[in-house]
Design a protein around this motif. Structure first.
Motif, PDB file in Angstrom:
ATOM      1  N   LYS A  36       0.913  -1.258   0.164  1.00 49.81           N
ATOM      2  CA  LYS A  36      -0.044  -0.122  -0.152  1.00 49.81           C
ATOM      3  C   LYS A  36       0.791   1.167  -0.003  1.00 49.81           C
ATOM      4  N   TYR A  37       0.765   2.122  -0.899  1.00 45.56           N
ATOM      5  CA  TYR A  37       1.458   2.981  -1.091  1.00 45.56           C
ATOM      6  C   TYR A  37       0.798   4.465  -1.163  1.00 45.56           C
ATOM      7  N   GLY A  38       1.155   5.344  -0.180  1.00 48.23           N
ATOM      8  CA  GLY A  38       0.533   6.641   0.016  1.00 48.23           C
ATOM      9  C   GLY A  38       1.293   7.386   0.999  1.00 48.23           C
ATOM     10  N   GLY A  39       0.530   8.568   1.374  1.00 45.83           N
ATOM     11  CA  GLY A  39       1.329   9.458   2.200  1.00 45.83           C
ATOM     12  C   GLY A  39       2.485  10.339   1.815  1.00 45.83           C
ATOM     13  N   HIS A  40       3.293  10.621   2.875  1.00 41.23           N
ATOM     14  CA  HIS A  40       4.303  11.524   2.484  1.00 41.23           C
ATOM     15  C   HIS A  40       5.168  10.800   1.308  1.00 41.23           C
ATOM     16  N   ILE A  63      10.644 -11.109  -6.732  1.00 41.27           N
ATOM     17  CA  ILE A  63       9.780 -10.564  -6.222  1.00 41.27           C
ATOM     18  C   ILE A  63       8.606 -10.134  -6.962  1.00 41.27           C
ATOM     19  N   ASN A  64       7.322 -10.523  -6.649  1.00 41.43           N
ATOM     20  CA  ASN A  64       6.166  -9.893  -7.607  1.00 41.43           C
ATOM     21  C   ASN A  64       5.581  -8.800  -6.476  1.00 41.43           C
ATOM     22  N   PRO A  65       5.960  -7.556  -6.855  1.00 41.82           N
ATOM     23  CA  PRO A  65       5.180  -6.623  -6.039  1.00 41.82           C
ATOM     24  C   PRO A  65       3.745  -6.187  -6.859  1.00 41.82           C
ATOM     25  N   VAL A  66       2.614  -6.016  -6.020  1.00 43.59           N
ATOM     26  CA  VAL A  66       1.433  -5.322  -6.542  1.00 43.59           C
ATOM     27  C   VAL A  66       1.323  -4.242  -5.418  1.00 43.59           C
ATOM     28  N   ILE A  67       0.993  -3.105  -6.296  1.00 40.56           N
ATOM     29  CA  ILE A  67       1.029  -1.821  -5.612  1.00 40.56           C
ATOM     30  C   ILE A  67      -0.511  -1.398  -5.633  1.00 40.56           C
ATOM     31  N   VAL A  68      -0.971  -0.896  -4.470  1.00 42.42           N
ATOM     32  CA  VAL A  68      -2.262  -0.418  -4.256  1.00 42.42           C
ATOM     33  C   VAL A  68      -2.102   0.855  -3.665  1.00 42.42           C
ATOM     34  N   HIS A  69      -2.445   2.046  -4.559  1.00 40.29           N
ATOM     35  CA  HIS A  69      -2.076   3.677  -4.019  1.00 40.29           C
ATOM     36  C   HIS A  69      -3.377   3.974  -3.501  1.00 40.29           C
ATOM     37  N   GLY A  70      -3.184   4.899  -2.720  1.00 44.75           N
ATOM     38  CA  GLY A  70      -3.978   6.078  -2.150  1.00 44.75           C
ATOM     39  C   GLY A  70      -4.069   7.274  -2.748  1.00 44.75           C
ATOM     40  N   GLY A  71      -4.469   8.519  -2.127  1.00 45.27           N
ATOM     41  CA  GLY A  71      -4.594   9.703  -3.052  1.00 45.27           C
ATOM     42  C   GLY A  71      -5.481  11.013  -2.422  1.00 45.27           C
ATOM     43  N   GLY A  72      -5.697  10.598  -1.017  1.00 45.40           N
ATOM     44  CA  GLY A  72      -6.700  11.609  -0.345  1.00 45.40           C
ATOM     45  C   GLY A  72      -6.248  13.100  -0.610  1.00 45.40           C
ATOM     46  N   PRO A  73      -5.089  13.265  -0.168  1.00 45.43           N
ATOM     47  CA  PRO A  73      -4.622  14.882  -0.385  1.00 45.43           C
ATOM     48  C   PRO A  73      -4.801  15.209  -1.826  1.00 45.43           C
ATOM     49  N   GLN A  74      -4.456  14.370  -2.871  1.00 48.90           N
ATOM     50  CA  GLN A  74      -4.641  14.783  -4.345  1.00 48.90           C
ATOM     51  C   GLN A  74      -6.151  14.962  -4.543  1.00 48.90           C
ATOM     52  N   ILE A  75      -6.969  14.037  -4.199  1.00 47.30           N
ATOM     53  CA  ILE A  75      -8.388  14.284  -4.354  1.00 47.30           C
ATOM     54  C   ILE A  75      -8.849  15.578  -3.636  1.00 47.30           C
ATOM     55  N   PHE A  88     -16.247  15.394   6.077  1.00 44.19           N
ATOM     56  CA  PHE A  88     -15.511  14.111   6.936  1.00 44.19           C
ATOM     57  C   PHE A  88     -16.364  13.864   7.891  1.00 44.19           C
ATOM     58  N   ILE A  89     -16.733  12.379   8.094  1.00 45.98           N
ATOM     59  CA  ILE A  89     -17.058  12.134   9.241  1.00 45.98           C
ATOM     60  C   ILE A  89     -16.346  10.729   9.678  1.00 45.98           C
ATOM     61  N   ASP A  90     -15.714  10.933  11.185  1.00 46.63           N
ATOM     62  CA  ASP A  90     -14.835  10.072  11.654  1.00 46.63           C
ATOM     63  C   ASP A  90     -13.828   9.612  10.399  1.00 46.63           C
ATOM     64  N   GLY A  91     -13.282  10.837  10.086  1.00 45.35           N
ATOM     65  CA  GLY A  91     -11.967  10.644   9.196  1.00 45.35           C
ATOM     66  C   GLY A  91     -12.187  10.199   7.820  1.00 45.35           C
ATOM     67  N   LEU A  92     -13.548   9.861   7.481  1.00 47.27           N
ATOM     68  CA  LEU A  92     -13.808   9.500   5.975  1.00 47.27           C
ATOM     69  C   LEU A  92     -14.552  10.430   5.273  1.00 47.27           C
ATOM     70  N   ARG A  93     -14.334  10.936   4.055  1.00 51.12           N
ATOM     71  CA  ARG A  93     -14.684  11.582   3.233  1.00 51.12           C
ATOM     72  C   ARG A  93     -16.110  11.064   2.806  1.00 51.12           C
ATOM     73  N   VAL A  94     -16.940  12.260   3.219  1.00 46.39           N
ATOM     74  CA  VAL A  94     -18.289  12.048   2.437  1.00 46.39           C
ATOM     75  C   VAL A  94     -18.534  12.141   0.973  1.00 46.39           C
ATOM     76  N   THR A  95     -18.789  11.149   0.390  1.00 46.76           N
ATOM     77  CA  THR A  95     -18.472  11.011  -1.247  1.00 46.76           C
ATOM     78  C   THR A  95     -19.710  11.021  -2.072  1.00 46.76           C
TER      79      THR A  95
END
Length: 303
Positions: A36-40, A63-75, A88-95
């Protein structure tokens, strides 16, 4: 102009590093890591470059890397540019419908392709996709409740098009592995009626790791790892120890859902899950190819 030649001492240090890494290269060759790739680590240009090189190297040594990325700040930045308000509600963006369209545009579009391009420039062969592609992530609406502290009445929170994985279809990722490709996945899922759902990247990574039988789940964060009450890093934990630390209040805040994802992955057969500080240069290589690693590893296995 050529770089200054390394001294003998510097060359010996490099040789020792390679020698230490060799057993781990043998051990992990042919195994799958979900990262999981994200953050700073994703927002800093130099760290992004190091990440891409690390992933390309991991693939090169088998090794077989599988990348899952976030992007909250970019959104968030894109919503601000378009003057779209979000809450936001409890840290989750209302979408809502408009917001989920922006989330998909950012995650599956510009951001995903930037990561793919970076890995390819570093010598890897990456391909970007979202959870919609090949119905990789079949999703459902995330249901959350919150208890009112005064009335003790529990109410349902409507987060809009925020989803959670209902089923992962690993066949598409198996074909990537067979063709020596590195998948880079945006955590956008598809509902039973074709709805688009924005999924937390940690959650998506945990479910994907479980579905494909990954050896390791690696969660890159903006913290050192799990800390004890004296704020010292805990290098290794078992699931039982994690639950005890949650119960006594040592583990709080945003670390709780991350560790819940780790525990889910272990329950589903993943060998280990590690919380890493993505602010450290080449943290993936330090974790994978050194004796003690970095961050906090959660595993049932004895040290």
């Amino acid at each position: 102009m050529s770089d200054k030649p390394l001294s003998v001492e510097e060359q010996l240090a490099k040789a020792r590093t390679l020698s230490e890494a060799l057993p781990y290269m043998h051990r992990f060759s042919g195994q799958t890591f979900v990262i999981k790739y994200g953050g700073h680590a994703m927002g800093d240009e130099q760290l992004s470059h190091f990440f891409a090189r690390d992933v390309a190297l991991m693939k090169q040594v088998g090794i077989n890397p599988v990348i899952v990325h976030g992007g909250g700040p970019q959104i968030g930045s894109m919503l601000e540019r378009l003057k779209i308000n979000s809450s936001f509600i409890d840290g989750l963006r209302v979408t809502d419908k408009e917001t989920v369209e922006i989330a998909e545009m950012v995650l599956s579009g510009s951001l995903n392709k930037k990561i793919v391009t970076s890995i390819n420039s570093a010598g890897g062969l990456a391909v970007g996709l979202s959870g919609k592609d090949g119905n990789l992530i079949e999703a459902q609406k995330l249901n959350r409740t919150k208890r009112d502290p005064d009335s003790n009445i529990e109410r349902i929170l409507d987060l809009g098009f925020v989803g959670e994985p209902r089923r992962i279809n690993p066949e598409i990722l198996e074909s990537f592995e067979e063709n020596n490709l590195i998948p880079v996945i945006a955590p956008i899922g598809i509902g039973s009626n074709g709805q688009t759902f924005n999924i937390n990247a940690d959650t998506a990574a945990g479910h994907i790791a479980a579905a494909i039988g990954a050896t390791k789940l690696i969660m890159m964060t903006d913290v050192e790892g799990v800390l004890d009450k004296n704020k010292k890093l805990i290098n290794r934990l078992t699931p039982d120890e994690v639950r005890k630390l949650q119960k006594d209040g040592t583990i709080v805040g945003g670390m709780i859902p991350k560790l819940e994802t780790c525990l889910f992955a272990l329950e589903e057969g993943v060998e280990s899950a590690t919380i890493l500080d993505g602010r450290i240069p080449h943290v993936l290589l330090l974790e994978t190819f050194t004796e003690h690693g970095v961050g906090t590893m959660i595993t049932e296995a004895t040290a």
